[in-house]
Design an enzyme around this catalytic site. Structure first.
Site, PDB file in Angstrom:
ATOM      1  N   ARG A 112      14.169  73.538  69.791  1.00 44.72           N
ATOM      2  CA  ARG A 112      14.695  72.465  68.934  1.00 44.72           C
ATOM      3  C   ARG A 112      13.789  71.239  69.052  1.00 44.72           C
ATOM      4  NH1 ARG A 112      18.725  68.202  68.938  1.00 44.72           N
ATOM      5  NH2 ARG A 112      19.772  68.173  66.902  1.00 44.72           N
TER       6      ARG A 112
ATOM      7  N   SER B  36      17.178  67.914  81.280  1.00 46.24           N
ATOM      8  CA  SER B  36      15.896  67.216  81.241  1.00 46.24           C
ATOM      9  C   SER B  36      16.137  65.811  80.722  1.00 46.24           C
ATOM     10  CB  SER B  36      14.936  67.975  80.325  1.00 46.24           C
ATOM     11  OG  SER B  36      13.685  67.344  80.296  1.00 46.24           O
TER      12      SER B  36
ATOM     13  N   GLY C 272       9.697  78.056  69.059  1.00 44.73           N
ATOM     14  CA  GLY C 272      10.752  77.730  68.103  1.00 44.73           C
ATOM     15  C   GLY C 272      11.918  76.990  68.700  1.00 44.73           C
TER      16      GLY C 272
ATOM     17  N   HIS D   2      -8.218  64.644  80.612  1.00 46.31           N
ATOM     18  CA  HIS D   2      -9.135  63.980  79.679  1.00 46.31           C
ATOM     19  C   HIS D   2      -9.301  62.490  79.979  1.00 46.31           C
ATOM     20  CE1 HIS D   2      -5.178  63.244  77.912  1.00 46.31           C
ATOM     21  NE2 HIS D   2      -5.706  62.274  77.184  1.00 46.31           N
TER      22      HIS D   2
ATOM     23  N   HIS E 104      13.083  55.231  79.105  1.00 49.99           N
ATOM     24  CA  HIS E 104      12.082  54.217  78.745  1.00 49.99           C
ATOM     25  C   HIS E 104      12.763  52.848  78.721  1.00 49.99           C
ATOM     26  CE1 HIS E 104       9.007  57.141  77.633  1.00 49.99           C
ATOM     27  NE2 HIS E 104       9.908  57.798  76.921  1.00 49.99           N
TER      28      HIS E 104
ATOM     29  N   ASN F  64      13.982  66.670  85.735  1.00 51.60           N
ATOM     30  CA  ASN F  64      14.272  67.956  85.113  1.00 51.60           C
ATOM     31  C   ASN F  64      14.721  68.925  86.195  1.00 51.60           C
ATOM     32  OD1 ASN F  64      12.740  70.829  84.586  1.00 51.60           O
ATOM     33  ND2 ASN F  64      13.672  70.034  82.728  1.00 51.60           N
ATOM     34  N   VAL F  65      15.791  69.664  85.927  1.00 56.07           N
ATOM     35  CA  VAL F  65      16.170  70.795  86.789  1.00 56.07           C
ATOM     36  C   VAL F  65      16.529  71.961  85.883  1.00 56.07           C
ATOM     37  CG1 VAL F  65      16.872  69.627  88.926  1.00 56.07           C
ATOM     38  CG2 VAL F  65      18.493  69.760  87.039  1.00 56.07           C
ATOM     39  N   ARG F  66      16.116  73.158  86.263  1.00 58.16           N
ATOM     40  CA  ARG F  66      16.280  74.297  85.358  1.00 58.16           C
ATOM     41  C   ARG F  66      16.450  75.601  86.143  1.00 58.16           C
ATOM     42  NH1 ARG F  66      11.240  72.205  85.416  1.00 58.16           N
ATOM     43  NH2 ARG F  66       9.569  73.578  86.114  1.00 58.16           N
TER      44      ARG F  66
ATOM     45  N   HIS G 157      11.310  60.243  84.712  1.00 58.67           N
ATOM     46  CA  HIS G 157      11.546  61.565  84.124  1.00 58.67           C
ATOM     47  C   HIS G 157      12.121  62.465  85.210  1.00 58.67           C
ATOM     48  CE1 HIS G 157       9.788  65.745  83.906  1.00 58.67           C
ATOM     49  NE2 HIS G 157      10.518  65.720  82.809  1.00 58.67           N
TER      50      HIS G 157
END
Length: 299
Positions: free
Chosen positions: A260, A92, A258, A175, A96, A108-110, A106
């Site tokens: 990191r 991930s 939980g 929002h 900036h 991400n690969v998972r 951004h």
């Protein structure tokens, strides 16, 4: 072919290395690595580049966690995972830049797999990439989406439109009633037609990110800017923070289970500002952004 978690892990480790090398080549600064272990199983490598020549902060995370049982919060939505050991791994990253004319990006690969003796494994891939400009350039948006479309084409004509829409729907601030940026690709729960096909697609997305992003960085990184543009960039970064802390499923899941915290919150911009009831001047480039990020077909 049966799912091969080891093969996926090797690809992800190499992908992290490659992306860090490519970003360093553009920036000149090096990444600092922070290796960590998870008490209940697994660990990762968090890498951060700070105050470089081009990037104010770039974070590229690899994590691989495993355990004997899924947390109750996960099995509540997926009862088929109860009683299974699991492995979850991914890369991930968030970049900036200093220059407000260079967009934030951004990716991400998972991969996730849950197993128990005598049963077929439950597995899937997810990922994608998205772009968050502060100042809109049509040629950049077209290049970004053309790269996304082209990497999807070998996997089917319908893949890019489907995952583009998913990305537009996902990176939306309810929002604020606005998109986070101009989108890209987003997919999850991918496990058909088979492991090899899905793994190949995940690899294409992982490799395609820098093909999509780095030409835009090169095109914009030397553009002159002043305090006005910088202030607007910091203001718009506030939307990034709002999305990640209020709506992003990955951030919320990580914090609730939980994970990191330092690695999870590495996506946050290093500097950001809010301003009550900010209204850009009519006809200004800042005012144009709200139209630019509205959902449309770029290619």
């Amino acid at each position: 072919m049966k799912p091969d978690a080891h093969q996926v892990k090797q690809f992800l480790l190499n992908l992290q290395d490659t992306i860090c090398q490519q970003l360093t080549a553009v920036d000149g600064a090096e990444f600092v690595e922070d290796s960590w272990q998870r008490e209940s199983g697994g660990g990762g490598r968090s890498r951060v580049l700070r105050n470089g020549g081009v990037f104010e902060q770039a974070g590229v995370n690899f994590s691989h966690v495993h355990g004997e049982a899924m947390p109750a919060s996960a099995t509540a939505h997926r009862p088929e995972l109860a009683g299974r050991s699991f492995e979850a791994m991914g890369v991930s990253l968030v970049v900036h830049p200093h220059n407000p004319y260079v967009p934030t990006s951004h990716a991400n690969v998972r991969f996730f797999i849950a197993e128990k003796p005598g049963a077929e494994p439950v597995w899937w891939f997810g990922g994608g990439f998205d772009l968050t400009p502060f100042y809109g350039f049509e040629e950049d948006a077209i290049h970004w989406h053309r790269t996304a479309r082209d990497l999807c084409l070998p996997f089917g004509e319908d893949v890019y439109p489907r995952y583009k829409k998913w990305c537009d729907d996902y990176f939306y601030l309810k929002h604020r009633n606005e998109q986070r940026g101009i989108g890209g690709l987003f997919f999850d729960d991918l496990n058909t037609p088979d492991f090899d096909h899905c793994f190949a697609f995940m690899q294409a997305v992982g490799k395609g990110y820098t093909d999509a992003y780095l030409p835009i960085v090169e095109r914009r990184k030397a553009m002159a800017y002043a305090e006005r543009e910088r202030n607007f960039q910091l203001y718009r970064r506030g939307r990034y923070v709002e999305f990640n802390l209020v709506w992003d499923r990955g951030t919320l899941f990580g914090l609730q289970t939980g994970g990191r915290t330092e690695s999870i919150l590495m996506s946050m911009p290093p500097l950001v500002r809010w301003e009550y009831d900010y209204q850009p001047k009519d006809g200004s480039p800042e005012a144009a952004l709200s139209e630019f990020i509205k959902v449309r077909d770029w290619v």
